[in-house]
Design an enzyme around this catalytic site. Structure first.
Site, PDB file in Angstrom:
ATOM      1  N   TYR A  52       0.743  -1.015  -0.383  1.00  0.00           N
ATOM      2  CA  TYR A  52      -0.477   0.320  -0.215  1.00  0.00           C
ATOM      3  C   TYR A  52       0.942   1.546   0.194  1.00  0.00           C
ATOM      4  O   TYR A  52       1.234   1.270   0.658  1.00  0.00           O
ATOM      5  CB  TYR A  52      -0.990  -0.021   1.283  1.00  0.00           C
ATOM      6  CG  TYR A  52      -2.342  -0.214   1.042  1.00  0.00           C
ATOM      7  CD1 TYR A  52      -3.061   0.705   0.041  1.00  0.00           C
ATOM      8  CD2 TYR A  52      -3.225  -1.021   1.524  1.00  0.00           C
ATOM      9  CE1 TYR A  52      -4.402   1.047  -0.377  1.00  0.00           C
ATOM     10  CE2 TYR A  52      -4.162  -1.640   1.090  1.00  0.00           C
ATOM     11  CZ  TYR A  52      -5.687  -0.351  -0.268  1.00  0.00           C
ATOM     12  OH  TYR A  52      -6.702  -0.141  -0.480  1.00  0.00           O
ATOM     13  N   GLU A  84      -0.410   4.579  -0.204  1.00  0.00           N
ATOM     14  CA  GLU A  84      -1.412   5.963  -0.553  1.00  0.00           C
ATOM     15  C   GLU A  84      -0.687   7.386  -0.801  1.00  0.00           C
ATOM     16  O   GLU A  84       0.572   7.282   0.610  1.00  0.00           O
ATOM     17  CB  GLU A  84      -1.955   5.896  -0.004  1.00  0.00           C
ATOM     18  CG  GLU A  84      -3.902   4.751  -0.559  1.00  0.00           C
ATOM     19  CD  GLU A  84      -4.732   5.266   0.728  1.00  0.00           C
ATOM     20  OE1 GLU A  84      -4.869   5.888   1.702  1.00  0.00           O
ATOM     21  OE2 GLU A  84      -5.797   4.456   0.152  1.00  0.00           O
ATOM     22  N   ASP A 128      -5.577  14.063 -25.249  1.00  0.00           N
ATOM     23  CA  ASP A 128      -5.529  12.817 -24.674  1.00  0.00           C
ATOM     24  C   ASP A 128      -4.686  11.724 -26.595  1.00  0.00           C
ATOM     25  O   ASP A 128      -5.286  11.301 -26.684  1.00  0.00           O
ATOM     26  CB  ASP A 128      -6.747  11.371 -24.942  1.00  0.00           C
ATOM     27  CG  ASP A 128      -7.005  10.756 -24.044  1.00  0.00           C
ATOM     28  OD1 ASP A 128      -5.632   9.825 -24.391  1.00  0.00           O
ATOM     29  OD2 ASP A 128      -8.319  10.056 -23.985  1.00  0.00           O
ATOM     30  N   THR A 146      -2.416   6.039 -21.602  1.00  0.00           N
ATOM     31  CA  THR A 146      -2.333   5.078 -21.314  1.00  0.00           C
ATOM     32  C   THR A 146      -1.256   4.702 -21.898  1.00  0.00           C
ATOM     33  O   THR A 146      -0.456   5.651 -22.047  1.00  0.00           O
ATOM     34  CB  THR A 146      -3.317   4.017 -22.365  1.00  0.00           C
ATOM     35  OG1 THR A 146      -3.366   4.121 -23.951  1.00  0.00           O
ATOM     36  CG2 THR A 146      -4.653   4.429 -22.050  1.00  0.00           C
ATOM     37  N   LYS A 178      -1.007   0.821 -25.200  1.00  0.00           N
ATOM     38  CA  LYS A 178      -0.683   0.683 -26.405  1.00  0.00           C
ATOM     39  C   LYS A 178       0.316   1.158 -27.140  1.00  0.00           C
ATOM     40  O   LYS A 178       1.648   0.031 -27.131  1.00  0.00           O
ATOM     41  CB  LYS A 178      -1.959   2.074 -26.755  1.00  0.00           C
ATOM     42  CG  LYS A 178      -3.557   1.828 -25.989  1.00  0.00           C
ATOM     43  CD  LYS A 178      -4.760   2.900 -26.261  1.00  0.00           C
ATOM     44  CE  LYS A 178      -5.246   2.700 -25.619  1.00  0.00           C
ATOM     45  NZ  LYS A 178      -6.365   2.825 -24.965  1.00  0.00           N
ATOM     46  N   ARG A 194      -1.264  -1.632 -18.553  1.00  0.00           N
ATOM     47  CA  ARG A 194      -2.228  -1.582 -18.468  1.00  0.00           C
ATOM     48  C   ARG A 194      -2.320  -0.796 -17.299  1.00  0.00           C
ATOM     49  O   ARG A 194      -2.283  -0.969 -16.576  1.00  0.00           O
ATOM     50  CB  ARG A 194      -3.370  -3.005 -18.306  1.00  0.00           C
ATOM     51  CG  ARG A 194      -4.792  -1.941 -19.128  1.00  0.00           C
ATOM     52  CD  ARG A 194      -5.645  -3.705 -18.959  1.00  0.00           C
ATOM     53  NE  ARG A 194      -5.074  -3.706 -20.600  1.00  0.00           N
ATOM     54  CZ  ARG A 194      -5.496  -3.820 -21.666  1.00  0.00           C
ATOM     55  NH1 ARG A 194      -6.482  -2.766 -21.605  1.00  0.00           N
ATOM     56  NH2 ARG A 194      -4.899  -4.077 -22.318  1.00  0.00           N
TER      57      ARG A 194
HETATM   58  C1  LIG Z   1      -8.570   7.809 -26.720  1.00  0.00           C
HETATM   59  C2  LIG Z   1      -8.684   7.084 -25.717  1.00  0.00           C
HETATM   60  N1  LIG Z   1      -8.730   7.492 -24.111  1.00  0.00           N
HETATM   61  C3  LIG Z   1      -8.465   6.485 -23.632  1.00  0.00           C
HETATM   62  C4  LIG Z   1      -8.885   5.266 -23.509  1.00  0.00           C
HETATM   63  C5  LIG Z   1      -9.091   4.799 -22.071  1.00  0.00           C
HETATM   64  O1  LIG Z   1      -8.495   3.708 -21.526  1.00  0.00           O
HETATM   65  P1  LIG Z   1      -8.405   2.753 -20.816  1.00  0.00           P
HETATM   66  O2  LIG Z   1      -8.972   1.110 -21.539  1.00  0.00           O
HETATM   67  O3  LIG Z   1      -6.940   2.437 -20.002  1.00  0.00           O
HETATM   68  O4  LIG Z   1      -8.891   3.132 -19.477  1.00  0.00           O
HETATM   69  C6  LIG Z   1      -8.568   4.777 -25.099  1.00  0.00           C
HETATM   70  C7  LIG Z   1      -9.258   3.369 -24.865  1.00  0.00           C
HETATM   71  O5  LIG Z   1      -9.277   2.501 -25.525  1.00  0.00           O
HETATM   72  C8  LIG Z   1      -8.837   6.038 -25.677  1.00  0.00           C
HETATM   73  O6  LIG Z   1      -9.104   4.949 -27.168  1.00  0.00           O
END
Ligand SMILES: Cc1ncc(COP(=O)(O)O)c(C=O)c1O
Length: 426
Positions: free
Chosen positions: A47, A49, A193, A219, A222, A228
């Site tokens: 843990y 936090e 994002d 993320t 990918k 993950r």
């Molecule tokens: C552009 C984008 N943002 C966020 C996410 C979400 O990621 P997670 O599945 O790890 O929550 C994805 C997932 O495919 C994504 O394509």
């Protein structure tokens, strides 16, 4: 205690599926053996936090080093000023930005789901669309590129507090500079994002949004090829946009607000085993081999786009600048839905996913599109020649969706083909 044979049998089955089949889901990849090892390590027991050197638990002296290393490597990778490596996922990273930047009911503007946007950018069934007022921009009907004029028109008219760029199914480069100018015009926060393209950005094959956006989320699993998870970053020009103060009258910087939004805002204890695996993935991404890998990812996507085009498939935007292609099946097979195409491809050992295409006349459950990506297959060593074979096989399957004999024979071919491509490239 007895070994859980059932679950381990399933893990073996899944390993075999990953090894035997062709993986073309654009958001997936195969991590290295060291990333996998860290993700399954004893760090899961701890843990922690809080943040390095300010924890709510004792015994974090080793964990602090792990997390700080992940932060430092991530900052180096994207030339960021600040980073948070604790988000459990990409959606959690986005949720923290919403919590930090908006009040419930505030307007924000993101790319519509059917035009390639992500659920967490304002879908009505997601927290983002439930707690906040989502506005959406789209892609141009003829070109398939982002409709920046529409984006600006909506932004100026509705004055959203946050503008989001980045997508799940958009194959072109973004004009971040243009969106930043629009955001500045209306005093909005600009968030990118980069979940899908982070690996290509790290390899400098696409523009780095850190130079334009106030906040960047991603993320790590990918194109970046880590475990993950999610991250949040801030570039070098961020200034506290609201002059928010805490109880002592001290100005709170965005980094503090975002840290608090992750913990205690939306998460408890960080997943330190995953943070260790992230740190390793960031180290791998800083190596020269990673650039070679990403160049091949892009090359493979481009050859895939060219060959699909030549076979009469219409691609949204006509091609790709990144790791994915989005096919509008209606051009070649008007009666074939994305759902049926996906299922048939899976039966043939080729894993891809159905996807809405802009101006789709089918529902999100059926769709008229298929999304193909090259990150995972490239990790297994695919070069242009394998992509040529794969496009041939895809075309055979989609031209014979109701012929089980042909589907079975493709499956056999796929399984033999993939034996020459090891699962762990590192
Ligand atoms: C552009 C984008 N943002 C966020 C996410 C979400 O990621 P997670 O599945 O790890 O929550 C994805 C997932 O495919 C994504 O394509």
């Amino acid at each position: 205690m007895e070994k859980d044979e059932f679950i381990f049998r399933l893990i073996d089955q899944e390993s075999l599926r990953q090894y035997e089949d062709i993986e073309l889901i654009a958001s997936e990849n195969f991590v290295s053996s060291q990333v996998l090892k860290a993700a399954g390590s004893v760090l899961t027991n701890k843990y922690a936090e809080g943040y390095p050197n300010r924890r709510y638990y004792g015994g974090c002296q080793v964990i602090d080093l792990v997390e700080q290393t992940a932060i430092d490597r991530l900052k180096q990778l994207f030339q960021a000023e600040w980073a948070n490596v604790q988000p459990h996922s990409g959606a959690q990273a986005n949720m923290a930005v919403f919590l930090a930047c908006l009040q419930p009911g505030d307007h924000f503007l993101g790319l519509g789901l059917s035009h390639g946007g992500h659920l967490s950018h304002g879908a009505s069934v997601n927290f983002s669309g439930i707690s906040y007022k989502a506005l959406e921009y789209g892609t141009e009907k003829t070109s398939g590129y982002i409709d920046y004029q529409q984006l600006e028109h909506i932004a100026v008219k509705k004055m959203p507090k946050l503008i989001i760029a980045g997508a799940s199914a958009y194959s072109r480069e973004w004009d971040y500079k243009r969106i930043r100018l629009i955001a500045d015009k209306i005093g909005a926060i600009f968030m990118v994002d980069m979940a899908h393209t982070a690996g290509l950005i790290a390899a400098k094959l696409l523009n780095n949004p850190l130079h334009y956006a106030h906040i960047v989320t991603s993320t790590t699993h990918k194109t970046l090829r880590g475990p993950r998870g999610g991250v949040i970053l801030i570039g070098n020009d961020f200034e506290n946009p609201w002059g928010k103060t805490n109880t002592n009258g001290r100005i709170k910087m965005m980094s503090e607000i975002l840290d608090s939004a992750i913990f205690p805002g939306i998460q408890g204890g960080p997943l330190e085993h995953i943070i260790a695996a992230k740190a390793i993935a960031f180290y791998e991404a800083l190596q020269p081999e990673f650039i070679i890998y990403q160049k091949q990812v892009k090359k493979n996507a481009q050859i895939m786009a060219k060959l699909l085009n030549e076979k009469g498939y219409k691609l949204i935007s006509g091609g790709t600048d990144n790791h994915l292609v989005l096919v509008d099946l209606r051009s070649k097979f008007p009666k074939l839905s994305g759902k049926y195409a996906e299922r048939t491809l899976v039966n043939a050992g080729i894993t891809a996913n159905k996807n809405m295409v802009p101006f789709d006349d089918r529902s999100p459950f059926l769709t008229s599109g298929l999304r193909f990506g090259t990150p995972a297959i490239t990790t297994r060593g695919a070069k242009e020649s394998l992509i040529e074979e794969i496009v041939e096989l895809i075309d055979v399957v989609l031209s014979n969706v109701d012929n089980n004999k042909i589907i079975d024979s493709v499956k056999k071919k796929v399984n033999i083909l993939m034996k020459d491509y090891p699962l762990f490239a590192w």
